[in-house]
Write a protein that holds these residues in place. Structure first.
Motif, PDB file in Angstrom:
ATOM      1  N   UNK A  34      36.425  36.949  25.928  1.00 16.80           N
ATOM      2  CA  UNK A  34      36.708  35.640  25.339  1.00 16.80           C
ATOM      3  C   UNK A  34      35.972  34.553  26.126  1.00 16.80           C
ATOM      4  N   UNK A  35      35.601  33.533  25.391  1.00 13.90           N
ATOM      5  CA  UNK A  35      34.797  32.458  25.964  1.00 13.90           C
ATOM      6  C   UNK A  35      35.663  31.558  26.842  1.00 13.90           C
ATOM      7  N   UNK A  36      35.154  31.276  28.020  1.00 12.37           N
ATOM      8  CA  UNK A  36      35.758  30.285  28.907  1.00 12.37           C
ATOM      9  C   UNK A  36      34.769  29.137  29.052  1.00 12.37           C
ATOM     10  N   UNK A  37      35.161  28.112  29.772  1.00  9.67           N
ATOM     11  CA  UNK A  37      34.266  26.973  29.900  1.00  9.67           C
ATOM     12  C   UNK A  37      32.933  27.342  30.527  1.00  9.67           C
ATOM     13  N   UNK A  38      32.974  28.290  31.457  1.00  4.92           N
ATOM     14  CA  UNK A  38      31.756  28.610  32.213  1.00  4.92           C
ATOM     15  C   UNK A  38      31.360  30.076  32.114  1.00  4.92           C
ATOM     16  N   UNK A  39      31.741  30.746  31.057  1.00  7.13           N
ATOM     17  CA  UNK A  39      31.378  32.154  30.902  1.00  7.13           C
ATOM     18  C   UNK A  39      32.345  32.885  29.994  1.00  7.13           C
ATOM     19  N   UNK A  40      32.532  34.180  30.262  1.00  8.87           N
ATOM     20  CA  UNK A  40      33.426  35.001  29.453  1.00  8.87           C
ATOM     21  C   UNK A  40      34.354  35.792  30.364  1.00  8.87           C
ATOM     22  N   UNK A  41      35.527  36.128  29.836  1.00  7.48           N
ATOM     23  CA  UNK A  41      36.482  36.910  30.609  1.00  7.48           C
ATOM     24  C   UNK A  41      37.216  37.903  29.728  1.00  7.48           C
ATOM     25  N   UNK A  42      37.878  38.837  30.368  1.00  6.59           N
ATOM     26  CA  UNK A  42      38.764  39.782  29.674  1.00  6.59           C
ATOM     27  C   UNK A  42      40.103  39.778  30.395  1.00  6.59           C
ATOM     28  N   UNK A  43      41.159  40.077  29.638  1.00  5.37           N
ATOM     29  CA  UNK A  43      42.494  40.152  30.229  1.00  5.37           C
ATOM     30  C   UNK A  43      42.676  41.497  30.923  1.00  5.37           C
ATOM     31  N   UNK A  44      43.173  41.468  32.128  1.00  2.00           N
ATOM     32  CA  UNK A  44      43.473  42.703  32.862  1.00  2.00           C
ATOM     33  C   UNK A  44      44.832  42.535  33.543  1.00  2.00           C
ATOM     34  N   UNK A  45      45.458  43.666  33.857  1.00  2.00           N
ATOM     35  CA  UNK A  45      46.718  43.620  34.591  1.00  2.00           C
ATOM     36  C   UNK A  45      46.477  43.067  35.989  1.00  2.00           C
ATOM     37  N   UNK A  46      47.374  42.194  36.431  1.00  2.00           N
ATOM     38  CA  UNK A  46      47.268  41.656  37.785  1.00  2.00           C
ATOM     39  C   UNK A  46      47.598  42.742  38.799  1.00  2.00           C
ATOM     40  N   UNK A  47      47.141  42.540  40.000  1.00  3.85           N
ATOM     41  CA  UNK A  47      47.454  43.446  41.098  1.00  3.85           C
ATOM     42  C   UNK A  47      48.402  42.755  42.056  1.00  3.85           C
ATOM     43  N   UNK A  48      49.189  43.556  42.742  1.00  2.00           N
ATOM     44  CA  UNK A  48      50.210  43.022  43.643  1.00  2.00           C
ATOM     45  C   UNK A  48      49.581  42.727  45.008  1.00  2.00           C
ATOM     46  N   UNK A  49      49.393  41.464  45.332  1.00  2.00           N
ATOM     47  CA  UNK A  49      48.722  41.149  46.596  1.00  2.00           C
ATOM     48  C   UNK A  49      49.568  41.461  47.821  1.00  2.00           C
ATOM     49  N   UNK A  50      50.883  41.616  47.629  1.00  2.00           N
ATOM     50  CA  UNK A  50      51.752  41.893  48.780  1.00  2.00           C
ATOM     51  C   UNK A  50      51.793  43.373  49.116  1.00  2.00           C
ATOM     52  N   UNK A  51      51.288  44.199  48.224  1.00  2.00           N
ATOM     53  CA  UNK A  51      51.333  45.636  48.469  1.00  2.00           C
ATOM     54  C   UNK A  51      49.965  46.188  48.788  1.00  2.00           C
ATOM     55  N   UNK A  52      49.577  47.223  48.074  1.00  2.00           N
ATOM     56  CA  UNK A  52      48.286  47.859  48.342  1.00  2.00           C
ATOM     57  C   UNK A  52      47.278  47.521  47.250  1.00  2.00           C
ATOM     58  N   UNK A  53      47.487  46.367  46.624  1.00  3.23           N
ATOM     59  CA  UNK A  53      46.574  45.901  45.586  1.00  3.23           C
ATOM     60  C   UNK A  53      46.670  46.760  44.329  1.00  3.23           C
ATOM     61  N   UNK A  54      47.785  47.475  44.177  1.00  6.36           N
ATOM     62  CA  UNK A  54      47.996  48.284  42.977  1.00  6.36           C
ATOM     63  C   UNK A  54      48.464  47.386  41.834  1.00  6.36           C
ATOM     64  N   UNK A  56      50.564  45.353  39.326  1.00  8.15           N
ATOM     65  CA  UNK A  56      51.743  44.543  39.627  1.00  8.15           C
ATOM     66  C   UNK A  56      53.034  45.224  39.167  1.00  8.15           C
ATOM     67  N   UNK A  57      52.938  46.169  38.235  1.00  6.55           N
ATOM     68  CA  UNK A  57      54.133  46.854  37.737  1.00  6.55           C
ATOM     69  C   UNK A  57      54.448  48.155  38.472  1.00  6.55           C
ATOM     70  N   UNK A  58      53.575  48.602  39.350  1.00  2.00           N
ATOM     71  CA  UNK A  58      53.818  49.868  40.029  1.00  2.00           C
ATOM     72  C   UNK A  58      54.946  49.685  41.039  1.00  2.00           C
TER      73      UNK A  58
END
Ligand code: SF4
Length: 161
Positions: A34-54, A56-58
């Motif tokens: 999808x178009x953003x102001x400065x390029x394109x992006x896709x939706x992905x699941x976030x990762x848990x920064x407090x853990x092992x970067x797995x 966010x739902x793990x």
């Protein structure tokens, strides 16, 4: 992630898209880009920064086992993993991290995999129309795109595109 994946998780868990999604940069012609102001992006699941970067739902490990914290509403990409459809047959993807021994291909319920993969393809086709409508009107930013996706699925409009 398709828009329907995101909408299903958000509504079933009563959370905001931004609570579990992030945006990865993508090429202009990439599926779901999808178009953003400065390029394109896709939706992905976030990762848990407090853990092992797995994902966010793990879950945290219990007796050495980690499980999906949103299993009933997990995205299609997780439902079909690690299988793919090739020439009409269900096959193990070539890029799986876990070994062949983790999957007993002889015991795979192939009709069920076909149904899941067909649903995934249908959801992608719908989402591509949602994204195309957004791209035709010019992009703004990721928050605006998430709000747009939520609204078109909330209203049912996505399924009439
Ligand atoms: S199965 Fe669950 S924990 Fe694993 S990547 Fe998918 S949503 Fe995340």
């Amino acid at each position: 992630m398709t828009g329907y994946d995101a909408w299903r998780i958000a509504t079933e868990r009563d959370v905001a898209f931004a609570d579990f999604l992030t945006v990865a940069s993508a090429g202009a012609g990439e599926s779901g880009a999808f178009r953003l102001g400065d390029g394109f992006g896709v939706l992905v699941l976030a990762r848990d920064p407090s853990g092992d970067d797995a994902c966010v739902f793990l879950s945290a490990a219990v007796d050495g086992v980690r499980t999906c914290g949103t299993h009933p509403s997990r995205p299609n990409v997780c439902r079909v993993y690690p299988m793919a459809l090739r020439d009409g047959a269900i096959v193990l993807r070539a890029d799986v991290v876990c070994g062949d021994r983790d999957w007993n291909m002889a015991a795979i319920d192939r009709p069920a995999w076909h149904a899941e993969i067909a649903r995934y393809a249908s959801d992608w086709a719908t989402y591509e129309r949602v994204v195309a409508a957004w791209n035709a009107n010019g992009g703004v930013d990721a928050d605006a795109f998430m709000g747009y996706v939520r609204s078109v699925y909330d209203s049912g409009f996505a399924f009439r595109l």
